[in-house]
Design a protein around this motif. Structure first.
Motif, PDB file in Angstrom:
ATOM      1  N   VAL A  34      23.988 -38.235  23.599  1.00  0.00           N
ATOM      2  CA  VAL A  34      23.681 -38.617  22.221  1.00  0.00           C
ATOM      3  C   VAL A  34      23.016 -39.996  22.185  1.00  0.00           C
ATOM      4  CG1 VAL A  34      24.713 -39.215  19.984  1.00  0.00           C
ATOM      5  CG2 VAL A  34      25.451 -37.153  21.187  1.00  0.00           C
ATOM      6  N   ALA A  35      23.479 -40.909  23.016  1.00  0.00           N
ATOM      7  CA  ALA A  35      22.866 -42.245  23.079  1.00  0.00           C
ATOM      8  C   ALA A  35      21.418 -42.142  23.537  1.00  0.00           C
ATOM      9  CB  ALA A  35      23.664 -43.146  24.016  1.00  0.00           C
ATOM     10  N   ALA A  36      21.145 -41.299  24.525  1.00  0.00           N
ATOM     11  CA  ALA A  36      19.776 -41.111  25.004  1.00  0.00           C
ATOM     12  C   ALA A  36      18.906 -40.487  23.914  1.00  0.00           C
ATOM     13  CB  ALA A  36      19.765 -40.241  26.258  1.00  0.00           C
ATOM     14  N   ILE A  37      19.474 -39.559  23.159  1.00  0.00           N
ATOM     15  CA  ILE A  37      18.733 -38.927  22.062  1.00  0.00           C
ATOM     16  C   ILE A  37      18.387 -39.963  21.000  1.00  0.00           C
ATOM     17  CG2 ILE A  37      18.935 -37.305  20.113  1.00  0.00           C
ATOM     18  CD1 ILE A  37      20.589 -35.494  22.033  1.00  0.00           C
ATOM     19  N   GLU A  38      19.348 -40.804  20.644  1.00  0.00           N
ATOM     20  CA  GLU A  38      19.095 -41.840  19.628  1.00  0.00           C
ATOM     21  C   GLU A  38      18.017 -42.815  20.093  1.00  0.00           C
ATOM     22  OE1 GLU A  38      20.174 -41.737  16.511  1.00  0.00           O
ATOM     23  OE2 GLU A  38      21.177 -39.873  17.097  1.00  0.00           O
ATOM     24  N   ALA A  39      18.061 -43.187  21.377  1.00  0.00           N
ATOM     25  CA  ALA A  39      17.039 -44.094  21.923  1.00  0.00           C
ATOM     26  C   ALA A  39      15.665 -43.424  21.882  1.00  0.00           C
ATOM     27  CB  ALA A  39      17.396 -44.501  23.351  1.00  0.00           C
ATOM     28  N   ALA A  40      15.604 -42.148  22.224  1.00  0.00           N
ATOM     29  CA  ALA A  40      14.336 -41.422  22.207  1.00  0.00           C
ATOM     30  C   ALA A  40      13.823 -41.251  20.777  1.00  0.00           C
ATOM     31  CB  ALA A  40      14.500 -40.072  22.888  1.00  0.00           C
ATOM     32  N   LYS A  41      14.751 -41.053  19.820  1.00  0.00           N
ATOM     33  CA  LYS A  41      14.334 -40.948  18.418  1.00  0.00           C
ATOM     34  C   LYS A  41      13.711 -42.261  17.954  1.00  0.00           C
ATOM     35  CE  LYS A  41      17.221 -39.236  15.357  1.00  0.00           C
ATOM     36  NZ  LYS A  41      18.487 -38.818  14.685  1.00  0.00           N
ATOM     37  N   ALA A  42      14.309 -43.377  18.348  1.00  0.00           N
ATOM     38  CA  ALA A  42      13.759 -44.676  17.966  1.00  0.00           C
ATOM     39  C   ALA A  42      12.382 -44.887  18.614  1.00  0.00           C
ATOM     40  CB  ALA A  42      14.713 -45.788  18.388  1.00  0.00           C
ATOM     41  N   GLN A  43      12.254 -44.435  19.852  1.00  0.00           N
ATOM     42  CA  GLN A  43      11.004 -44.615  20.597  1.00  0.00           C
ATOM     43  C   GLN A  43       9.875 -43.758  20.023  1.00  0.00           C
ATOM     44  OE1 GLN A  43      11.426 -43.654  24.759  1.00  0.00           O
ATOM     45  NE2 GLN A  43       9.238 -43.429  25.063  1.00  0.00           N
ATOM     46  N   THR A  44      10.181 -42.514  19.643  1.00  0.00           N
ATOM     47  CA  THR A  44       9.144 -41.587  19.188  1.00  0.00           C
ATOM     48  C   THR A  44       8.986 -41.544  17.676  1.00  0.00           C
ATOM     49  OG1 THR A  44      10.690 -39.733  19.113  1.00  0.00           O
ATOM     50  CG2 THR A  44       9.478 -40.058  21.171  1.00  0.00           C
ATOM     51  N   GLY A  45       9.975 -42.016  16.964  1.00  0.00           N
ATOM     52  CA  GLY A  45       9.930 -41.945  15.508  1.00  0.00           C
ATOM     53  C   GLY A  45      10.268 -40.557  14.983  1.00  0.00           C
ATOM     54  N   ALA A  46      10.897 -39.745  15.804  1.00  0.00           N
ATOM     55  CA  ALA A  46      11.268 -38.380  15.399  1.00  0.00           C
ATOM     56  C   ALA A  46      12.309 -38.437  14.292  1.00  0.00           C
ATOM     57  CB  ALA A  46      11.807 -37.616  16.601  1.00  0.00           C
TER      58      ALA A  46
END
Length: 147
Positions: free
Chosen positions: A100-112
Motif C-alpha cells: 500500500v505504501a508503494a502504491i501511494e508513492a506511485a500515485k503521488a509520482q504519476t498523479g493517478a
C-alpha cells in the motif's frame, strides 16, 4: 553472486550431500532458465531469472489446486514440496502495508486518481515490486485504492 551462480552452487551441494529432491527441483529450474536463454538468445539477469522462478511457482500452485480438486493429495504434496525448494531463491514477499505504501508513492509520482489510471499505476509498480509481491494482490490493492 548472481542467482544463476547460486543455483549452480546449490546444485553441486545437493549432489555432494545426496539431497535428491532438491537436486531434481534445482535441475528443473536450471533447465527452464537455459530454455528461455536459448529461445530468446539472451543471457538472463537476476530479474529475468526471478520471473522464471515466479512462473514455476505459479504453475505448481495451479497444479496443487487441480490435484487437490481431483482428490490426488499425494501429487499435490509433491508440487508443494517443489514450491518450497523454488521459493528459497525468491526474495521475501512484502506485506500488505508495504505494498500500500508503494502504491501511494506511485500515485503521488504519476498523479493517478481514477480507475482509468490503473494501467499507468501498474506500469510504475510492476518493475518496483516484481518478485517482491504477488502482482495479483498488487492489482487488487490498486483497484481498491483508485476505486
Amino acid at each position: 553472486m548472481t542467482l544463476k551462480q547460486q543455483l549452480i552452487e546449490d546444485m553441486k551441494a545437493a549432489m555432494k550431500g545426496g539431497d535428491k529432491h532438491s537436486l531434481g527441483v534445482i535441475r528443473l529450474v536450471n533447465a527452464a532458465i537455459k530454455q528461455r536463454e536459448v529461445d530468446e538468445r539472451i543471457e538472463l539477469d537476476d530479474a529475468a531469472v526471478l520471473a522464471v522462478l515466479e512462473k514455476m511457482v505459479k504453475q505448481r500452485k495451479d497444479s496443487v489446486t487441480q490435484y487437490a480438486g481431483a482428490g490426488r493429495e499425494d501429487l499435490a504434496q509433491i508440487e508443494r514440496d517443489e514450491i518450497t525448494v523454488i521459493e528459497r531463491y525468491l526474495p521475501e514477499k512484502l506485506g500488505e502495508a508495504e505494498i500500500v505504501a508503494a502504491i501511494e508513492a506511485a500515485k503521488a509520482q504519476t498523479g493517478a486518481s481514477s480507475p482509468a489510471d490503473i494501467g499507468k499505476l501498474m506500469g510504475v509498480l510492476k518493475p518496483q515490486l516484481a518478485g517482491k509481491a504477488d502482482m495479483g494482490e498488487v492489482s487488487r490493492l490498486v483497484k481498491q485504492s483508485l476505486g
